[in-house]
Motif scaffolding. Structure first.
Motif, PDB file in Angstrom:
ATOM      1  N   PRO A 151      38.486  23.137  38.933  1.00  0.00           N
ATOM      2  CA  PRO A 151      37.610  24.298  38.681  1.00  0.00           C
ATOM      3  C   PRO A 151      38.020  25.085  37.441  1.00  0.00           C
ATOM      4  O   PRO A 151      37.164  25.487  36.644  1.00  0.00           O
ATOM      5  N   LEU A 175      35.937  25.603  33.694  1.00  0.00           N
ATOM      6  CA  LEU A 175      35.667  26.905  33.083  1.00  0.00           C
ATOM      7  C   LEU A 175      36.320  27.044  31.712  1.00  0.00           C
ATOM      8  O   LEU A 175      35.901  27.876  30.903  1.00  0.00           O
ATOM      9  N   ARG A 178      37.396  34.562  32.607  1.00  0.00           N
ATOM     10  CA  ARG A 178      36.272  33.775  33.128  1.00  0.00           C
ATOM     11  C   ARG A 178      36.564  33.290  34.548  1.00  0.00           C
ATOM     12  O   ARG A 178      35.676  33.286  35.400  1.00  0.00           O
ATOM     13  N   CYS A 179      37.794  32.909  34.810  1.00  0.00           N
ATOM     14  CA  CYS A 179      38.173  32.476  36.155  1.00  0.00           C
ATOM     15  C   CYS A 179      38.085  33.639  37.147  1.00  0.00           C
ATOM     16  O   CYS A 179      37.661  33.453  38.294  1.00  0.00           O
ATOM     17  N   ARG A 186      36.087  36.293  36.908  1.00  0.00           N
ATOM     18  CA  ARG A 186      34.669  36.571  37.148  1.00  0.00           C
ATOM     19  C   ARG A 186      34.055  35.522  38.061  1.00  0.00           C
ATOM     20  O   ARG A 186      33.190  35.837  38.890  1.00  0.00           O
ATOM     21  N   ASP A 187      34.484  34.289  37.926  1.00  0.00           N
ATOM     22  CA  ASP A 187      33.963  33.232  38.792  1.00  0.00           C
ATOM     23  C   ASP A 187      34.428  33.427  40.229  1.00  0.00           C
ATOM     24  O   ASP A 187      33.670  33.181  41.174  1.00  0.00           O
ATOM     25  N   ARG A 231      32.158  36.273  41.767  1.00  0.00           N
ATOM     26  CA  ARG A 231      30.839  36.170  41.136  1.00  0.00           C
ATOM     27  C   ARG A 231      29.790  37.075  41.771  1.00  0.00           C
ATOM     28  O   ARG A 231      28.767  37.372  41.142  1.00  0.00           O
TER      29      ARG A 231
END
Length: 323
Positions: free
Chosen positions: A65, A69, A205-206, A208-209, A212
C-alpha cells in the motif's frame, strides 16, 4: 588516491574509536561503535546479504500500500536527481530496498556495490550506512563516503529520510545514493533537501489515506516544532495525528484512543468549557447557511428544523447572513 583512502579506512575507524569519548561526541563514531558491537569487520569484502525470492516477495507484499502511494513521488524525485548520477530507493523498515529508480549508465556501479532491490542494508548487516543508520537513529541523515563503516562502501554518498506510518512508527526509508567522484557539497545539500521533502510528501499521503474519511488539518507550530497533520472527525474530535503532530503536542496512542476536541489544540484558551454547546450550535448554523448560499429555507431543511426556528436561532446567536 582512492586506493590510499581504502588502505587507511579501517585504521581511521579504530583510531577514532580508541578515544572512548568519540562515540558520545559524533553520531558517525557512535554508529561505528555499534558496527563493531555487531561483530562486523570494516575490511570485509563480501557484498551485502540478499533476501531469497520468497522473503523478498513477502516484504514487498507487506509494504505494497505504501509503495503504491509513493510511486508518483519517487518518479518526481528521480527526475530531479537522476541526471546527477543518483539512484532512488524505497526500503522497508528492515533496510531492504523494495523498489528503485536508476539510469543504466550508473546502475552498473550501483549493482556492483549492492545498491539493489532485495539487498539487506541494515546497520547490523552493513555497519554505518545511510539506510541502516537512518533506521537506527530515526532521523534524516547523510552518510558521505569515508563515514561508511565498510571500506568497500566509501565511494558512496547516501542521503536517507525515514517515512513514518499514521501512528508515527517508521515504516520505510527513502534513499538517494550517488557514487560519482565529482559530487560537490552544494549538490549534496540539494539532494538532502529534495530527499526530505519527498519523504514528507509520501508520509503525508499515507496519513491522508489512512484517514480518508476524516478532515485533515495542519496544526499550529509550537515551541517543540512544526504542528503536523491532525485527522478530525465530523464531531470535530481529533482521531489521528502524524509523527510531527505527536511530537509537537505530546500526543500518545493512549490519548488518541480517546478522541478529544480539536479546539484543545487549535485554540486551547478560546472558550470556557460551558461555552462548547453554544459554539457548536453557532458553527452548525453558520455551516448550513454557507452551504445553502444564504437561503434560510434550504438551510433549515438541512438542519431538520422549521424556517421560523432557524430565524430565531440566527437572532439569538447574533449571526449575520452575508449571502
Amino acid at each position: 588516491m582512492a586506493e590510499t583512502r581504502r588502505a587507511h579506512h579501517a585504521d581511521q575507524i579504530y583510531s577514532v574509536l580508541s578515544d572512548r569519548a568519540s562515540a558520545a561526541q559524533s553520531a558517525v563514531a557512535a554508529s561505528w561503535s555499534r558496527s563493531l558491537q555487531y561483530g562486523l569487520d570494516p575490511e570485509l569484502g563480501r557484498p551485502p546479504e540478499r533476501l531469497d525470492g520468497i522473503a523478498f516477495n513477502l516484504a514487498l507484499e507487506r509494504l505494497a500500500p505504501l509503495i503504491h502511494l509513493a510511486h508518483e513521488t519517487l518518479d518526481r524525485l528521480f527526475q530531479a536527481v537522476g541526471d546527477a548520477g543518483c539512484c532512488v530507493m524505497l526500503t522497508d523498515r528492515d533496510g531492504v530496498p523494495l523498489v528503485r529508480r536508476g539510469k543504466a549508465a550508473d546502475d552498473i556501479d550501483f549493482r556492483n556495490l549492492g545498491l539493489w532491490t532485495g539487498m539487506v542494508w541494515s546497520e547490523a548487516s552493513e555497519g554505518t550506512n545511510g539506510v541502516g543508520t537512518c533506521l537506527a537513529e530515526g532521523r534524516p541523515l547523510t552518510i558521505h563516503r569515508d563515514q561508511h563503516f565498510m571500506t568497500r562502501n566509501i565511494s558512496l554518498s547516501c542521503t536517507v529520510a525515514p517515512i513514518r506510518d499514521a501512528r508515527g512508527k517508521i515504516a520505510a526509508t527513502l534513499d538517494v545514493s550517488n557514487c560519482r567522484a565529482d559530487l560537490t557539497p552544494a549538490v549534496l545539500k540539494l539532494i538532502a533537501s529534495a530527499t526530505c521533502e519527498a519523504a514528507q510528501r509520501i508520509e503525508a499521503r499515507c496519513f491522508r489515506d489512512a484517514f480518508r474519511d476524516a478532515r485533515i488539518l495542519v496544526g499550529p507550530d509550537t515551541s517543540r516544532g512544526a504542528g503536523g497533520l491532525l485527522a478530525v472527525d465530523r464531531q470535530d474530535l481529533v482521531i489521528g495525528a502524524n509523527y510531527t503532530a505527536r511530537r509537537a503536542y505530546g500526543l500518545t496512542d493512549e490519548q488518541l484512543a480517546r478522541p478529544f476536541p480539536v479546539g484543545d489544540i487549535l485554540a486551547p484558551e478560546a472558550e470556557a468549557p460551558g461555552e462548547d454547546l453554544a459554539m457548536a450550535e453557532r458553527g452548525a448554523v453558520q455551516r448550513a447557511l454557507s452551504r445553502a448560499h444564504g437561503n434560510v429555507s434550504a438551510a433549515a431543511r438541512s438542519l431538520g428544523i422549521s424556517r421560523a426556528t432557524l430565524h430565531r436561532k440566527i437572532a439569538r446567536l447574533r449571526l449575520e447572513n452575508r449571502h
